[in-house]
Write a protein that holds these residues in place. Structure first.
Motif, PDB file in Angstrom:
ATOM      1  N   HIS A   1       2.117  -6.279 -10.054  1.00 54.89           N
ATOM      2  CA  HIS A   1       2.603  -5.302 -11.193  1.00 54.89           C
ATOM      3  C   HIS A   1       2.486  -4.680 -12.502  1.00 54.89           C
ATOM      4  CE1 HIS A   1       3.780  -9.753 -12.191  1.00 54.89           C
ATOM      5  NE2 HIS A   1       3.793  -9.661 -13.344  1.00 54.89           N
ATOM      6  N   MET A   2       0.958  -5.541 -12.622  1.00 56.76           N
ATOM      7  CA  MET A   2       0.342  -5.457 -13.367  1.00 56.76           C
ATOM      8  C   MET A   2      -1.301  -4.577 -13.338  1.00 56.76           C
ATOM      9  SD  MET A   2       0.809  -8.618 -16.621  1.00 56.76           S
ATOM     10  CE  MET A   2      -0.083  -7.683 -17.635  1.00 56.76           C
ATOM     11  N   SER A   3      -2.194  -5.608 -12.219  1.00 59.14           N
ATOM     12  CA  SER A   3      -2.760  -5.408 -11.840  1.00 59.14           C
ATOM     13  C   SER A   3      -3.471  -3.780 -10.487  1.00 59.14           C
ATOM     14  CB  SER A   3      -3.441  -6.680 -11.550  1.00 59.14           C
ATOM     15  OG  SER A   3      -3.121  -6.905  -9.974  1.00 59.14           O
ATOM     16  N   ALA A   4      -2.101  -3.457  -9.804  1.00 59.94           N
ATOM     17  CA  ALA A   4      -2.232  -2.216  -9.264  1.00 59.94           C
ATOM     18  C   ALA A   4      -0.586  -1.836  -8.737  1.00 59.94           C
ATOM     19  CB  ALA A   4      -2.367  -3.046  -7.825  1.00 59.94           C
ATOM     20  N   PRO A   5       0.148  -1.880 -10.233  1.00 57.68           N
ATOM     21  CA  PRO A   5       1.695  -0.923  -9.810  1.00 57.68           C
ATOM     22  C   PRO A   5       1.742  -0.003  -9.324  1.00 57.68           C
ATOM     23  CG  PRO A   5       0.208  -0.285 -12.063  1.00 57.68           C
ATOM     24  CD  PRO A   5      -0.308  -1.094 -11.975  1.00 57.68           C
ATOM     25  N   GLN A   6       0.393   0.598  -8.679  1.00 52.82           N
ATOM     26  CA  GLN A   6       1.371   1.872  -8.280  1.00 52.82           C
ATOM     27  C   GLN A   6       1.081   1.823  -6.761  1.00 52.82           C
ATOM     28  OE1 GLN A   6      -1.951   4.942  -7.736  1.00 52.82           O
ATOM     29  NE2 GLN A   6      -0.618   6.280  -6.220  1.00 52.82           N
ATOM     30  N   GLU A   7       0.942   0.400  -5.789  1.00 48.59           N
ATOM     31  CA  GLU A   7       0.915   0.052  -5.231  1.00 48.59           C
ATOM     32  C   GLU A   7       1.497  -1.365  -5.191  1.00 48.59           C
ATOM     33  OE1 GLU A   7      -1.995  -2.582  -1.844  1.00 48.59           O
ATOM     34  OE2 GLU A   7      -2.352  -3.308  -3.788  1.00 48.59           O
ATOM     35  N   ALA A   8       2.295  -1.986  -6.138  1.00 46.51           N
ATOM     36  CA  ALA A   8       3.662  -2.714  -5.708  1.00 46.51           C
ATOM     37  C   ALA A   8       4.781  -1.434  -5.699  1.00 46.51           C
ATOM     38  CB  ALA A   8       3.655  -3.726  -7.336  1.00 46.51           C
ATOM     39  N   THR A   9       4.482  -0.604  -6.590  1.00 44.29           N
ATOM     40  CA  THR A   9       5.828   0.303  -7.135  1.00 44.29           C
ATOM     41  C   THR A   9       6.576   1.011  -5.247  1.00 44.29           C
ATOM     42  OG1 THR A   9       5.251   0.908  -9.161  1.00 44.29           O
ATOM     43  CG2 THR A   9       6.947   2.432  -8.123  1.00 44.29           C
ATOM     44  N   GLU A  10       4.412   1.377  -5.133  1.00 41.90           N
ATOM     45  CA  GLU A  10       5.189   2.336  -3.381  1.00 41.90           C
ATOM     46  C   GLU A  10       5.125   1.474  -2.701  1.00 41.90           C
ATOM     47  OE1 GLU A  10       1.208   3.801  -2.414  1.00 41.90           O
ATOM     48  OE2 GLU A  10       1.300   5.170  -4.225  1.00 41.90           O
ATOM     49  N   VAL A  11       5.349  -0.205  -2.412  1.00 45.73           N
ATOM     50  CA  VAL A  11       5.930  -0.923  -1.698  1.00 45.73           C
ATOM     51  C   VAL A  11       8.052  -1.028  -2.104  1.00 45.73           C
ATOM     52  CG1 VAL A  11       6.041  -3.213  -0.789  1.00 45.73           C
ATOM     53  CG2 VAL A  11       3.651  -2.098  -1.271  1.00 45.73           C
ATOM     54  N   LEU A  12       7.727  -1.500  -3.330  1.00 46.88           N
ATOM     55  CA  LEU A  12       9.053  -1.741  -3.743  1.00 46.88           C
ATOM     56  C   LEU A  12       9.930  -0.333  -3.314  1.00 46.88           C
ATOM     57  CD1 LEU A  12      11.418  -2.842  -4.542  1.00 46.88           C
ATOM     58  CD2 LEU A  12      10.074  -1.963  -7.277  1.00 46.88           C
ATOM     59  N   ARG A  13       9.818   0.303  -3.377  1.00 50.49           N
ATOM     60  CA  ARG A  13      10.586   2.244  -3.011  1.00 50.49           C
ATOM     61  C   ARG A  13      11.173   1.620  -1.551  1.00 50.49           C
ATOM     62  NH1 ARG A  13      11.192   6.342  -6.363  1.00 50.49           N
ATOM     63  NH2 ARG A  13       9.045   5.452  -7.566  1.00 50.49           N
ATOM     64  N   ALA A  14       9.745   2.164  -0.973  1.00 54.76           N
ATOM     65  CA  ALA A  14       9.705   1.917   0.824  1.00 54.76           C
ATOM     66  C   ALA A  14      11.402   0.845   0.458  1.00 54.76           C
ATOM     67  CB  ALA A  14       8.454   1.269   0.891  1.00 54.76           C
ATOM     68  N   PHE A  15      10.834  -0.018   0.372  1.00 56.40           N
ATOM     69  CA  PHE A  15      11.760  -1.025   0.801  1.00 56.40           C
ATOM     70  C   PHE A  15      13.432  -0.739   0.459  1.00 56.40           C
ATOM     71  CE2 PHE A  15      14.533  -4.880  -0.889  1.00 56.40           C
ATOM     72  CZ  PHE A  15      14.269  -5.806   0.693  1.00 56.40           C
ATOM     73  N   LEU A  16      13.086  -0.081  -0.818  1.00 53.84           N
ATOM     74  CA  LEU A  16      14.246   0.313  -1.738  1.00 53.84           C
ATOM     75  C   LEU A  16      15.491   0.913  -0.064  1.00 53.84           C
ATOM     76  CD1 LEU A  16      14.152  -0.041  -4.973  1.00 53.84           C
ATOM     77  CD2 LEU A  16      15.466  -1.408  -3.913  1.00 53.84           C
ATOM     78  N   GLU A  17      14.464   2.470  -0.486  1.00 53.13           N
ATOM     79  CA  GLU A  17      15.358   3.274   0.394  1.00 53.13           C
ATOM     80  C   GLU A  17      15.796   2.828   2.262  1.00 53.13           C
ATOM     81  OE1 GLU A  17      11.510   6.364   0.432  1.00 53.13           O
ATOM     82  OE2 GLU A  17      12.034   6.859  -1.486  1.00 53.13           O
ATOM     83  N   ALA A  18      14.786   1.876   2.568  1.00 51.10           N
ATOM     84  CA  ALA A  18      15.239   0.994   4.080  1.00 51.10           C
ATOM     85  C   ALA A  18      16.616   0.570   3.937  1.00 51.10           C
ATOM     86  CB  ALA A  18      13.725   0.226   4.677  1.00 51.10           C
ATOM     87  N   GLN A  19      16.617  -0.555   3.014  1.00 49.14           N
ATOM     88  CA  GLN A  19      17.761  -1.004   2.557  1.00 49.14           C
ATOM     89  C   GLN A  19      19.452   0.153   2.316  1.00 49.14           C
ATOM     90  OE1 GLN A  19      18.165  -3.833   2.516  1.00 49.14           O
ATOM     91  NE2 GLN A  19      16.496  -3.911   3.386  1.00 49.14           N
ATOM     92  N   ALA A  20      18.592   0.769   1.984  1.00 49.49           N
ATOM     93  CA  ALA A  20      19.774   2.350   1.233  1.00 49.49           C
ATOM     94  C   ALA A  20      19.955   3.154   2.748  1.00 49.49           C
ATOM     95  CB  ALA A  20      19.526   3.519   0.161  1.00 49.49           C
ATOM     96  N   HIS A  21      19.170   3.287   3.397  1.00 55.30           N
ATOM     97  CA  HIS A  21      19.306   3.954   4.853  1.00 55.30           C
ATOM     98  C   HIS A  21      19.948   2.653   5.565  1.00 55.30           C
ATOM     99  CE1 HIS A  21      18.451   6.018   8.373  1.00 55.30           C
ATOM    100  NE2 HIS A  21      18.412   5.560   8.806  1.00 55.30           N
ATOM    101  N   GLU A  22      19.929   1.545   5.597  1.00 57.36           N
ATOM    102  CA  GLU A  22      20.756   1.012   6.228  1.00 57.36           C
ATOM    103  C   GLU A  22      22.004   0.741   6.036  1.00 57.36           C
ATOM    104  OE1 GLU A  22      18.399  -3.204   6.717  1.00 57.36           O
ATOM    105  OE2 GLU A  22      16.666  -2.620   7.388  1.00 57.36           O
ATOM    106  N   LEU A  23      22.090   0.422   4.709  1.00 53.01           N
ATOM    107  CA  LEU A  23      23.865   1.021   4.189  1.00 53.01           C
ATOM    108  C   LEU A  23      24.365   1.618   4.952  1.00 53.01           C
ATOM    109  CD1 LEU A  23      25.450  -0.566   2.302  1.00 53.01           C
ATOM    110  CD2 LEU A  23      25.025   0.626   0.659  1.00 53.01           C
ATOM    111  N   VAL A  24      24.080   2.778   4.267  1.00 53.64           N
ATOM    112  CA  VAL A  24      24.168   4.111   5.029  1.00 53.64           C
ATOM    113  C   VAL A  24      24.603   3.882   6.847  1.00 53.64           C
ATOM    114  CG1 VAL A  24      24.145   6.105   5.942  1.00 53.64           C
ATOM    115  CG2 VAL A  24      22.818   5.670   3.016  1.00 53.64           C
ATOM    116  N   GLU A  25      23.671   3.838   7.446  1.00 56.17           N
ATOM    117  CA  GLU A  25      24.378   3.160   9.254  1.00 56.17           C
ATOM    118  C   GLU A  25      25.357   1.873   9.119  1.00 56.17           C
ATOM    119  OE1 GLU A  25      20.687   2.587  11.149  1.00 56.17           O
ATOM    120  OE2 GLU A  25      19.626   4.378  11.098  1.00 56.17           O
ATOM    121  N   SER A  26      25.270   0.975   8.246  1.00 58.04           N
ATOM    122  CA  SER A  26      26.120   0.187   8.658  1.00 58.04           C
ATOM    123  C   SER A  26      27.412   1.058   8.366  1.00 58.04           C
ATOM    124  CB  SER A  26      26.299  -1.049   7.841  1.00 58.04           C
ATOM    125  OG  SER A  26      25.794  -0.953   6.858  1.00 58.04           O
TER     126      SER A  26
END
Length: 273
Positions: A246-271
């Protein structure tokens, strides 16, 4: 004093809560490269752990915080005081196991866990490689007891593991040095000697683990263990090196977190469709 004041809680944005919990010796400022990216889509909540940053001086109690259960309860108290629901708890290093304990205690408060560089035990055990022998930890704690500032300057580059950015190692050392010496020693003992492997059992909450390359504190064997022991874990192997993506590679960590959050939101909509 309320939990929000005690832990210097700061909030921004609206939507599903993202609660960020930092690692040993740091404070909420370490999330400054990452957390603001989510303020347009989420309610971003930052806190300082007891004994760290600008948390209330009396927030750290050696009896209450003799195990990570004390920090887990602090996280729960912040959630309750801030009236957070369906929270995604984003935790780094030692706070990842506090997050596990909090989710086990109050599963109703959390919808997902995101763990950066987690380790359920830093010690090696039969069938488990945490990275350190007991003598290694005893030696580190001895140095810390003898000279808090020497320990901080020695450990910060090892933890950061980012040779190309010495400024980050210096920042981490400064965080360590700001801790009150008795707190630094006690918290380090609790951190390095804890074993929360058994607390993974029965935890079914969706979980993302971000594992770094060449992380001295959480080697690849730990990620493999988590994935084998905890089938619902999504393991993301980062290109970032060291223990603090989160300090040394924040862009990479942010992209991975955002993809996870979007996938969780999509699964919630489908469920719920």
């Amino acid at each position: 004093m309320s939990a929000l004041s005690r832990h210097n809680v700061r909030q921004a944005g609206q939507g599903q809560p993202l609660l960020f919990a930092h690692g040993y010796g740091c404070d909420q400022s370490v999330w400054r490269f990452m957390a603001p990216a989510f303020e347009t889509t989420h309610r971003v909540v930052l806190m300082d752990l007891a004994g760290c940053g600008t948390a209330a001086p009396d927030a750290y109690d050696q009896e209450r915080h003799a195990t990570l259960h004390g920090h887990a309860q602090d996280i729960i108290s912040v959630c309750e005081s801030a009236q957070l629901e369906g929270t995604v708890l984003v935790a780094h290093s030692v706070s990842t196991m506090s997050a596990v304990l909090a989710a086990r205690t109050r599963p109703d408060l959390f919808s997902a866990l995101v763990m950066l560089a987690p380790s359920p035990s830093y010690l090696n055990h039969e069938g488990y490689q945490g990275g350190f022998e007991r003598q290694d930890i005893d030696d580190l704690l001895h140095i810390l007891e003898a000279n808090h500032f020497k320990w901080a300057r020695m450990m910060a580059p090892v933890v950061m593991g980012s040779e190309n950015n010495p400024a980050l190692s210096e920042e981490l050392a400064t965080h360590f040095c700001r801790m009150e010496a008795s707190v630094a020693k006690h918290f380090a003992q609790v951190t390095f000697l804890s074993d929360h492997r058994e607390d993974l059992d029965g935890l079914s909450i969706p979980t993302l683990v971000m594992q770094c390359t060449r992380d001295t504190l959480a080697p690849a064997s730990v990620g493999q263990y988590l994935q084998s022991r905890w089938p619902q874990v999504q393991l993301a192997k980062l290109e970032a090196t060291g223990h603090c993506p989160h300090m040394s590679a924040p862009q990479e960590a942010t992209e991975v977190l955002r993809a996870f959050l979007e996938a969780q939101a999509h699964e919630l909509v489908e469920s719920t469709a």
